[in-house]
Design a protein around this motif. Structure first.
Motif, short mmCIF file in Angstrom:
data_model
loop_
_atom_site.label_atom_id
_atom_site.label_comp_id
_atom_site.label_asym_id
_atom_site.label_seq_id
_atom_site.Cartn_x
_atom_site.Cartn_y
_atom_site.Cartn_z
N GLY A 8 0.79 -1.23 0.00
CA GLY A 8 0.00 0.00 0.00
C GLY A 8 0.81 1.28 0.00
N GLY A 9 2.14 1.15 0.10
CA GLY A 9 2.96 2.35 0.05
C GLY A 9 3.01 2.92 -1.36
N GLY A 10 3.61 4.09 -1.48
CA GLY A 10 3.72 4.72 -2.78
C GLY A 10 4.00 6.19 -2.68
N LEU A 11 3.79 6.87 -3.80
CA LEU A 11 4.01 8.31 -3.88
C LEU A 11 2.66 9.01 -3.85
CD1 LEU A 11 5.84 10.79 -4.47
CD2 LEU A 11 5.56 10.25 -6.91
N VAL A 12 2.55 10.01 -2.99
CA VAL A 12 1.30 10.75 -2.87
C VAL A 12 1.63 12.22 -2.64
CG1 VAL A 12 1.14 10.35 -0.38
CG2 VAL A 12 -0.94 10.79 -1.70
N GLN A 13 0.75 13.09 -3.08
CA GLN A 13 0.94 14.51 -2.84
C GLN A 13 0.55 14.88 -1.42
OE1 GLN A 13 -1.20 16.65 -5.93
NE2 GLN A 13 0.63 16.71 -7.23
N ALA A 14 1.14 15.94 -0.94
CA ALA A 14 0.78 16.43 0.39
C ALA A 14 -0.72 16.67 0.48
CB ALA A 14 1.54 17.71 0.70
N VAL A 120 5.85 11.41 0.32
CA VAL A 120 4.86 12.47 0.22
C VAL A 120 5.55 13.68 -0.41
CG1 VAL A 120 3.20 13.90 1.45
CG2 VAL A 120 3.75 11.60 2.29
N SER A 121 5.05 14.09 -1.55
CA SER A 121 5.64 15.23 -2.25
C SER A 121 4.93 16.52 -1.88
CB SER A 121 5.57 15.00 -3.76
OG SER A 121 4.23 14.94 -4.18
#
Length: 122
Positions: A8-14, A120-121
Motif C-alpha cells: 500500500g505504500g507509494g508516492l502521494v501529494q501532500a 509524500v511530495s
C-alpha cells in the motif's frame, strides 16, 4: 516461519491519503499486538501506532494522532494503517511489527516486516 508482508505504500501529494496493509502468516495473529514503525532518511526508526490483539486498545505517536488510524481484521490476519492529510515529513519506510504487548518500544516486538516506502511530495 512468521512473515509480515506490507503493501500500500507509494508516492502521494501532500494532503493525500494512503492505506497500508500488513498481511501476517505463520503466527496466531489474534494473539499478537500489531503495530507500525517508520524510518525516515537519515533518522532513527520511530514508533507510529500499535493496537492490542483484540484491537480494543490503541496507541499513537503524538506526531500522527488524529491523522493516522490503526485497525485490524483478525479474520484476515491483517493490520491496516490509514494515513490521512499526509505531509512531506511523513515520508519514510513503514514497518509492520508483531509482539506480545501493544507498546511503543521497538524491542518489545518479535517480528518485523521488510517495510514499504511512503513518499509524500510537497
Amino acid at each position: 516461519q512468521v512473515q509480515l508482508a506490507e503493501s500500500g505504500g507509494g508516492l502521494v501529494q501532500a494532503g493525500g491519503s494512503l492505506r497500508l496493509s500488513c498481511a501476517a502468516s505463520g503466527l496466531t495473529f489474534s494473539s499478537y499486538a500489531m503495530g507500525w514503525f517508520r524510518q525516515a532518511p537519515g533518522k532513527e526508526r520511530e514508533f507510529v501506532a500499535t493496537c492490542s490483539y483484540s484491537g480494543s486498545s490503541k496507541l499513537y505517536a503524538d506526531s500522527v494522532k488524529g491523522q493516522f488510524t490503526i485497525s485490524r481484521d483478525n479474520a484476515k490476519n491483517t493490520v491496516y494503517l490509514q494515513m490521512n492529510s499526509l505531509r512531506p515529513e511523513d515520508t519514510a519506510v513503514y514497518f509492520c511489527v508483531a509482539g506480545r504487548l501493544a507498546v511503543r518500544t521497538q524491542s518489545s516486538y518479535d517480528y518485523w516486516g521488510q517495510g514499504t516506502q511512503v513518499t509524500v511530495s510537497s
